[in-house]
Design a protein around this motif. Structure first.
Motif, PDB file in Angstrom:
ATOM      1  N   UNK A   2       0.851  -1.169  -0.254  1.00  0.00           N
ATOM      2  CA  UNK A   2       0.123   0.080   0.023  1.00  0.00           C
ATOM      3  C   UNK A   2       0.857   1.274   0.169  1.00  0.00           C
ATOM      4  N   UNK A   3       0.463   2.353  -0.876  1.00  0.00           N
ATOM      5  CA  UNK A   3       1.390   3.630  -0.855  1.00  0.00           C
ATOM      6  C   UNK A   3       0.175   4.615  -1.012  1.00  0.00           C
ATOM      7  N   UNK A   4       0.676   5.975  -0.772  1.00  0.00           N
ATOM      8  CA  UNK A   4      -0.232   7.003  -1.109  1.00  0.00           C
ATOM      9  C   UNK A   4      -0.025   7.464  -2.572  1.00  0.00           C
ATOM     10  N   UNK A   5      -1.142   7.845  -3.050  1.00  0.00           N
ATOM     11  CA  UNK A   5      -1.124   8.393  -4.245  1.00  0.00           C
ATOM     12  C   UNK A   5      -1.953   9.644  -4.487  1.00  0.00           C
ATOM     13  N   UNK A   6      -1.248  10.880  -5.146  1.00  0.00           N
ATOM     14  CA  UNK A   6      -1.946  11.930  -5.192  1.00  0.00           C
ATOM     15  C   UNK A   6      -3.088  11.762  -6.708  1.00  0.00           C
ATOM     16  N   UNK A   7      -4.287  11.747  -6.310  1.00  0.00           N
ATOM     17  CA  UNK A   7      -5.242  11.459  -7.336  1.00  0.00           C
ATOM     18  C   UNK A   7      -5.938  12.635  -7.853  1.00  0.00           C
ATOM     19  N   UNK A   8      -6.107  12.974  -9.239  1.00  0.00           N
ATOM     20  CA  UNK A   8      -6.842  14.098  -9.792  1.00  0.00           C
ATOM     21  C   UNK A   8      -8.389  13.924  -9.513  1.00  0.00           C
ATOM     22  N   UNK A   9      -9.116  14.764  -8.794  1.00  0.00           N
ATOM     23  CA  UNK A   9     -10.647  14.588  -8.517  1.00  0.00           C
ATOM     24  C   UNK A   9     -11.362  15.744  -9.153  1.00  0.00           C
ATOM     25  N   UNK A  10     -10.620  16.480  -9.529  1.00  0.00           N
ATOM     26  CA  UNK A  10     -11.644  17.753 -10.384  1.00  0.00           C
ATOM     27  C   UNK A  10     -10.561  18.634 -11.171  1.00  0.00           C
ATOM     28  N   UNK A  11     -11.085  19.210 -12.382  1.00  0.00           N
ATOM     29  CA  UNK A  11     -10.455  20.079 -13.037  1.00  0.00           C
ATOM     30  C   UNK A  11     -11.319  21.220 -13.546  1.00  0.00           C
ATOM     31  N   UNK A  12     -10.775  22.404 -13.957  1.00  0.00           N
ATOM     32  CA  UNK A  12     -11.536  23.536 -14.593  1.00  0.00           C
ATOM     33  C   UNK A  12     -10.624  24.583 -14.987  1.00  0.00           C
ATOM     34  N   UNK A  13     -11.291  25.427 -16.002  1.00  0.00           N
ATOM     35  CA  UNK A  13     -10.496  26.359 -16.346  1.00  0.00           C
ATOM     36  C   UNK A  13     -11.090  27.680 -16.772  1.00  0.00           C
ATOM     37  N   UNK A  14     -10.712  28.701 -16.867  1.00  0.00           N
ATOM     38  CA  UNK A  14     -11.350  29.849 -17.072  1.00  0.00           C
ATOM     39  C   UNK A  14     -10.544  30.960 -18.268  1.00  0.00           C
ATOM     40  N   UNK A  15     -11.229  31.485 -19.244  1.00  0.00           N
ATOM     41  CA  UNK A  15     -10.669  32.177 -20.232  1.00  0.00           C
ATOM     42  C   UNK A  15     -11.464  33.430 -20.175  1.00  0.00           C
ATOM     43  N   UNK A  16     -10.484  34.485 -20.265  1.00  0.00           N
ATOM     44  CA  UNK A  16     -11.207  35.868 -20.298  1.00  0.00           C
ATOM     45  C   UNK A  16     -11.938  36.086 -21.666  1.00  0.00           C
ATOM     46  N   UNK A  17     -13.153  36.956 -21.661  1.00  0.00           N
ATOM     47  CA  UNK A  17     -13.812  37.214 -22.505  1.00  0.00           C
ATOM     48  C   UNK A  17     -13.521  37.661 -23.776  1.00  0.00           C
ATOM     49  N   UNK A  18     -12.625  38.407 -23.806  1.00  0.00           N
ATOM     50  CA  UNK A  18     -11.930  38.858 -25.110  1.00  0.00           C
ATOM     51  C   UNK A  18     -11.267  37.999 -25.810  1.00  0.00           C
TER      52      UNK A  18
END
Length: 324
Positions: A2-18
């Protein structure tokens, strides 16, 4: 074991309107839409509005990642922001994001490795989780490179854009094999002798305000070789090979670099997430932005082996292998 892993549980992004199409540069520069596309693969990019700073973009991406993970800000232990264009000399953009989100616990800090910044930040966040210093870490790449452009230099100013991407890592138990979800390996590198290939000609200690300068041809030559090498090294550390890759999510700098790196890895382009045409080079934001877009498109799915790699000023470069 057994070992600890850093798992991706969420992603998101943002782009300016222009949104700035290539054609907008034709009135002020000796360039054309066709020239920019042929040189870089870029068709458009986003620019931040007046008064819209890097921390604002980062906070919006963070909110999107929290929503994707079904978490509240109080569920986080730490925030790590990769950026070369922080709002202020200090405090860090990360602490400003922390305040903007209403997070009054834990810790936050910035990482600066230019376009490789997100790889460095992700590696640091992974290490925090493996060390037991945090259970959930928000990792953000955010930039307003439009603020450091020389608008008379057609070789650089048409290439960059603004934006932010974020992901959340969570500590989970794994078996210690390459079948685990989470970060499987990392590889970081730098070589300061190549500083003059990509830099900003100003800074705080010199009491000057500078602009981005780049020797594009030299950076291209280093990029393809070093990106393929670091990806191969990271795969080896994970006990994997190129044929095990489901998706490469590269730094979105130039379509020719992306194609050249994929060729060296022996991968077809239909296994590469490409967003450079719509966002330009968003430096440290480009990989998390592409990860978020790739998931939203239905490309990246749970269990997929994902390789991310980037190179930037320093020169600094590296790769992360993870199972989604």
């Amino acid at each position: 074991m057994s070992t600890t892993r850093a798992v991706v549980i969420g992603v998101g992004h943002y782009l300016p309107e222009r949104v700035v199409e290539n054609a907008e540069f034709e009135d002020s520069l000796d360039t054309t839409d066709e020239w920019i596309r042929a040189r870089s693969g870029i068709e458009r990019r986003h620019f931040a509005a007046d008064g819209q700073n890097t921390s604002h973009l980062a906070a919006n991406a963070a909110r999107a990642a929290l929503a994707d993970a079904g978490l509240e800000v109080n569920d986080l232990d730490a925030i790590v922001v990769a950026t070369s264009t922080a709002d202020l000399t200090f405090p860090s953009a990360a602490t400003m994001v922390q305040a903007e989100l209403g997070m009054m616990h834990g810790f936050a800090f910035d990482v600066q490795a230019v376009c490789a910044g997100f790889i460095y930040a992700l590696t640091n966040a992974n290490a925090l989780i493996l060390a037991g210093s945090a259970k959930r870490v928000m990792v953000i790449g955010a930039e307003t490179f439009s603020r450091i452009m020389d608008w008379t230099d057609r070789s650089t100013c048409v290439l960059f854009g603004d934006g932010a991407g974020a992901l959340i890592l969570e500590a989970r138990e794994g078996t210690g094999t390459a079948n685990d979800r989470g970060v499987l390996s990392t590889d970081l590198n730098s070589d300061g002798q190549f500083k003059d290939l990509l830099f900003v000609d100003g800074g705080v200690s010199t009491q000057t305000t500078g602009y981005l300068r780049m020797q594009g041809n030299a950076v291209f030559r280093h990029a393809v070789e070093k990106l393929a090498a670091t990806a191969t090294t990271a795969l080896g550390k994970a006990g994997l090979a190129s044929e095990d890759i489901d998706w490469v999510v590269p730094h979105q700098a130039n379509i020719r670099i992306i194609q050249g790196t994929a060729k060296k890895l022996g991968l077809p382009m239909d296994r590469v997430v490409v967003t450079v045409q719509d966002h330009g080079n968003t430096s440290a934001a480009s990989i998390p932005l592409a990860l978020s877009v790739g998931k939203a498109r239905g490309q990246i799915k749970e269990g997929d082996v994902v390789v991310t790699e980037a190179i930037g000023g320093g020169l600094a470069w590296g790769a992360v292998v993870l199972r989604w």
